[in-house]
Motif scaffolding. Sequence first.
Motif, PDB file in Angstrom:
ATOM      1  N   SER A 297      26.730  15.232 -19.871  1.00  0.00           N
ATOM      2  CA  SER A 297      26.367  13.838 -19.642  1.00  0.00           C
ATOM      3  C   SER A 297      26.658  13.074 -20.925  1.00  0.00           C
ATOM      4  CB  SER A 297      24.887  13.724 -19.265  1.00  0.00           C
ATOM      5  OG  SER A 297      24.064  14.098 -20.367  1.00  0.00           O
ATOM      6  N   ASN A 298      26.057  11.905 -21.060  1.00  0.00           N
ATOM      7  CA  ASN A 298      26.262  11.148 -22.291  1.00  0.00           C
ATOM      8  C   ASN A 298      25.583  11.799 -23.489  1.00  0.00           C
ATOM      9  OD1 ASN A 298      27.636   8.687 -23.200  1.00  0.00           O
ATOM     10  ND2 ASN A 298      25.601   8.036 -23.896  1.00  0.00           N
ATOM     11  N   TRP A 299      24.720  12.790 -23.247  1.00  0.00           N
ATOM     12  CA  TRP A 299      24.129  13.551 -24.358  1.00  0.00           C
ATOM     13  C   TRP A 299      25.208  14.312 -25.123  1.00  0.00           C
ATOM     14  CZ3 TRP A 299      19.520  12.417 -26.011  1.00  0.00           C
ATOM     15  CH2 TRP A 299      18.544  11.950 -25.117  1.00  0.00           C
ATOM     16  N   GLN A 300      26.309  14.603 -24.451  1.00  0.00           N
ATOM     17  CA  GLN A 300      27.443  15.282 -25.114  1.00  0.00           C
ATOM     18  C   GLN A 300      28.588  14.287 -25.357  1.00  0.00           C
ATOM     19  OE1 GLN A 300      26.022  16.740 -22.178  1.00  0.00           O
ATOM     20  NE2 GLN A 300      24.710  18.026 -23.463  1.00  0.00           N
ATOM     21  N   LYS A 301      28.239  13.043 -25.605  1.00  0.00           N
ATOM     22  CA  LYS A 301      29.247  12.004 -25.820  1.00  0.00           C
ATOM     23  C   LYS A 301      30.269  12.436 -26.863  1.00  0.00           C
ATOM     24  CE  LYS A 301      29.708   7.066 -26.906  1.00  0.00           C
ATOM     25  NZ  LYS A 301      28.980   5.812 -27.223  1.00  0.00           N
ATOM     26  N   GLY A 302      31.535  12.278 -26.525  1.00  0.00           N
ATOM     27  CA  GLY A 302      32.609  12.623 -27.450  1.00  0.00           C
ATOM     28  C   GLY A 302      33.071  14.052 -27.384  1.00  0.00           C
ATOM     29  N   ILE A 303      32.433  14.902 -26.579  1.00  0.00           N
ATOM     30  CA  ILE A 303      32.832  16.293 -26.479  1.00  0.00           C
ATOM     31  C   ILE A 303      34.299  16.400 -26.072  1.00  0.00           C
ATOM     32  CG2 ILE A 303      32.067  16.435 -24.066  1.00  0.00           C
ATOM     33  CD1 ILE A 303      31.324  19.349 -24.562  1.00  0.00           C
ATOM     34  N   ASN A 304      34.994  17.342 -26.689  1.00  0.00           N
ATOM     35  CA  ASN A 304      36.401  17.587 -26.346  1.00  0.00           C
ATOM     36  C   ASN A 304      36.435  18.652 -25.259  1.00  0.00           C
ATOM     37  OD1 ASN A 304      39.103  18.089 -26.116  1.00  0.00           O
ATOM     38  ND2 ASN A 304      39.457  18.521 -28.286  1.00  0.00           N
ATOM     39  N   LEU A 305      36.499  18.215 -24.021  1.00  0.00           N
ATOM     40  CA  LEU A 305      36.429  19.142 -22.904  1.00  0.00           C
ATOM     41  C   LEU A 305      37.676  20.007 -22.787  1.00  0.00           C
ATOM     42  CD1 LEU A 305      34.762  16.751 -20.329  1.00  0.00           C
ATOM     43  CD2 LEU A 305      33.715  18.711 -21.477  1.00  0.00           C
ATOM     44  N   ALA A 306      38.741  19.598 -23.425  1.00  0.00           N
ATOM     45  CA  ALA A 306      39.955  20.417 -23.432  1.00  0.00           C
ATOM     46  C   ALA A 306      39.808  21.596 -24.396  1.00  0.00           C
ATOM     47  CB  ALA A 306      41.162  19.567 -23.833  1.00  0.00           C
ATOM     48  N   ALA A 307      38.896  21.469 -25.357  1.00  0.00           N
ATOM     49  CA  ALA A 307      38.734  22.513 -26.372  1.00  0.00           C
ATOM     50  C   ALA A 307      37.646  23.518 -26.024  1.00  0.00           C
ATOM     51  CB  ALA A 307      38.416  21.872 -27.724  1.00  0.00           C
TER      52      ALA A 307
END
Length: 293
Positions: free
Chosen positions: A9-19
Amino acid sequence: MALNGIDVSNWQKGINLAAVPSDFVFMKSTQGQRYLSPDFARQYAQAKGAGKLLGVYHYIDGSGAAGEVSNFVKSIAGKVGEFIPVLDWEPGSNQAWHDEAYLEHMIKAFISSTGVVPMIYSSKGYFPYALAAKYGCPTWIAQYANYNQVNGYQANPWNEANCKCDVRQYTASGRLSGFNGNLDLDKAYLTADQWRAMCGKGSNSGSSGDVSGSVLELAVGVMRGTYGNGEARKKALGSRYSEVQSFINHIASASTETLAKEVIAGKYGNGKTRKTVLGSKYAAVQKRVNQLL
């Protein structure tokens, strides 16, 4: 075969989901009638671009079923059919908790609006199993052994044999490479093809099909512009088109007296539903209803 994944969610804002290693990603889009996760659009585009299997969830807060579904549907416009849609049903920040009639209203309204059956998320101890079975909703169940940190995916999460579901969330404090923080870790008891089948095609995904819902619910959707006009509406409603259009045409041609008697008989529902489906005739019909009662 099973799949491993995360939900964010927005708690993980900026997470690189490709990594971050994962077969699938569930992303929060909305909550209640107005909230849109600020990082949803970026997360969705990134996960899709990375070739992940996709899921999108709406957090139910009990502020009004129709408005909540409208908020969710608006956030996923043009994407229906690409992901598994989820209704997140849990006690925190949910004033409708334990009111399964509210959840049922949302399930029916979402199906009516999109043509896709949503997955239901909740904890094992309070899961609405009967309601999920009634509408054929896939199940995503949260059950944790404890809140200790979990490093990496678990092949056999705690109490797995007693947690029958399509997707299991087994920790909120998982750790994976590519992200320096806690993550919810999930195991899906599905193949990639089964996952894609749960995404559906939807009534606004460019394909024709048989949408679910009562004729009244579908007529309300038409009045709100959910299914478009002309050929687009015919394609969206599929085999339900004739009965829904006949229902709408009847309202347009029937007298105030006839409509008022049908309202009293329960044909047009209550509140906003009645007002929407009767359109410009609502005031006159309601006035006559009040006189007859």
